[in-house]
Design a protein around this motif. Structure first.
Motif, PDB file in Angstrom:
ATOM      1  N   ASN A  23      16.299  58.607  87.413  1.00  0.00           N
ATOM      2  CA  ASN A  23      16.909  59.050  88.623  1.00  0.00           C
ATOM      3  C   ASN A  23      18.218  58.518  88.722  1.00  0.00           C
ATOM      4  N   GLN A  24      19.258  59.521  89.130  1.00  0.00           N
ATOM      5  CA  GLN A  24      20.464  58.975  89.668  1.00  0.00           C
ATOM      6  C   GLN A  24      20.707  57.801  90.874  1.00  0.00           C
ATOM      7  N   SER A  25      19.800  58.217  91.799  1.00  0.00           N
ATOM      8  CA  SER A  25      19.840  57.314  92.809  1.00  0.00           C
ATOM      9  C   SER A  25      19.449  55.939  92.666  1.00  0.00           C
ATOM     10  N   TYR A  28      21.824  54.276  90.123  1.00  0.00           N
ATOM     11  CA  TYR A  28      23.009  53.788  91.080  1.00  0.00           C
ATOM     12  C   TYR A  28      23.150  52.401  91.448  1.00  0.00           C
ATOM     13  N   SER A 158      18.192  62.755  94.696  1.00  0.00           N
ATOM     14  CA  SER A 158      19.367  63.169  93.661  1.00  0.00           C
ATOM     15  C   SER A 158      19.143  64.134  92.681  1.00  0.00           C
ATOM     16  N   THR A 159      18.084  64.547  92.680  1.00  0.00           N
ATOM     17  CA  THR A 159      17.353  65.399  91.718  1.00  0.00           C
ATOM     18  C   THR A 159      17.384  66.930  92.114  1.00  0.00           C
ATOM     19  N   ASN A 178      28.194  61.953  98.927  1.00  0.00           N
ATOM     20  CA  ASN A 178      28.295  61.648  97.504  1.00  0.00           C
ATOM     21  C   ASN A 178      28.735  60.269  97.184  1.00  0.00           C
ATOM     22  N   GLY A 180      29.243  59.022  93.967  1.00  0.00           N
ATOM     23  CA  GLY A 180      29.488  59.530  92.430  1.00  0.00           C
ATOM     24  C   GLY A 180      28.535  60.272  91.759  1.00  0.00           C
ATOM     25  N   TYR A 181      27.429  60.549  92.589  1.00  0.00           N
ATOM     26  CA  TYR A 181      26.407  61.621  92.420  1.00  0.00           C
ATOM     27  C   TYR A 181      26.052  62.155  93.736  1.00  0.00           C
ATOM     28  N   ASN A 182      25.611  63.151  93.628  1.00  0.00           N
ATOM     29  CA  ASN A 182      25.026  64.020  95.083  1.00  0.00           C
ATOM     30  C   ASN A 182      23.727  63.371  95.255  1.00  0.00           C
TER      31      ASN A 182
END
Length: 190
Positions: A23-25, A28, A158-159, A178, A180-182
């Motif tokens: 997961n991006q969040s 992070y 973030s998905t 934002n 660096g990812y939404n």
């Protein structure tokens, strides 16, 4: 679903660690080092303990899914909450990501209303059990509980592929940040 007990902690932390490792969040805040999975686990332990103190933790009836709910207005600074934050820094996010975590939390919380909310911090299903209706059942029960409590549901994802899933439950994106990812901020009825 049932409210989790302290005996369920290991299982819940494992479900969330497996479900959110890409997961991006989550990533992070987690240093990309050889301890990454241990660090994600530390984040999930922190989240679990925080929700046990200031919210609710649920496990699906078949024990393959879980949800962490927070009631932000109940959160207080205690010795235990301070210890959990120190432990998260030491074993999870590291010192280098403290300001990143604080700033992100500040930006997100600016979007919450002044009245009490039902904050869905995490909902996850063991990867091998996904797409079998476990998450749908959990989400339906969580929405029913939020309705009984007369609290709107708020969450972030973030998905992008999860957006249609939330939409079918009547949850909509109301803002996007934002980092660096939404990060999509989602809620139901206003």
């Amino acid at each position: 679903m049932k409210e989790a007990t302290s005996e369920d902690k290991g299982l819940i932390v494992s479900i969330l660690t497996e479900s959110f490792q890409d997961n991006q969040s989550v990533n992070y805040l987690i240093p990309a080092d050889n301890k990454r999975l241990k660090r994600i686990r530390a984040l999930m332990e922190y989240s679990y303990e925080t929700c046990r103190m200031f919210g609710k933790v649920y496990l699906s009836d078949d024990k393959s899914g879980c949800a962490l709910i927070s009631f932000p207005e109940r959160k207080k600074t205690t010795l235990k909450s301070l210890w959990l934050e120190v432990k998260l820094i030491l074993t999870g996010i590291g010192f280098g990501n403290i300001s990143r975590a604080i700033n992100r939390e500040k930006e997100i919380s600016k979007n919450y209303p002044a009245h009490p909310i039902y904050y869905l911090w995490f909902i996850g299903v063991q990867p091998s059990m996904q797409n079998n209706g476990v998450g749908e059942q959990l989400m339906s029960e969580l929405l029913a509980e939020s309705e009984r409590m007369k609290r709107p549901v708020y969450l972030e994802t973030s998905t992008m592929k999860n957006l249609p899933w939330y939409k079918k439950f009547g949850l909509d994106v109301y803002n996007q940040l934002n980092f660096g990812y939404n990060l999509f901020l989602i809620r139901n009825g206003q």
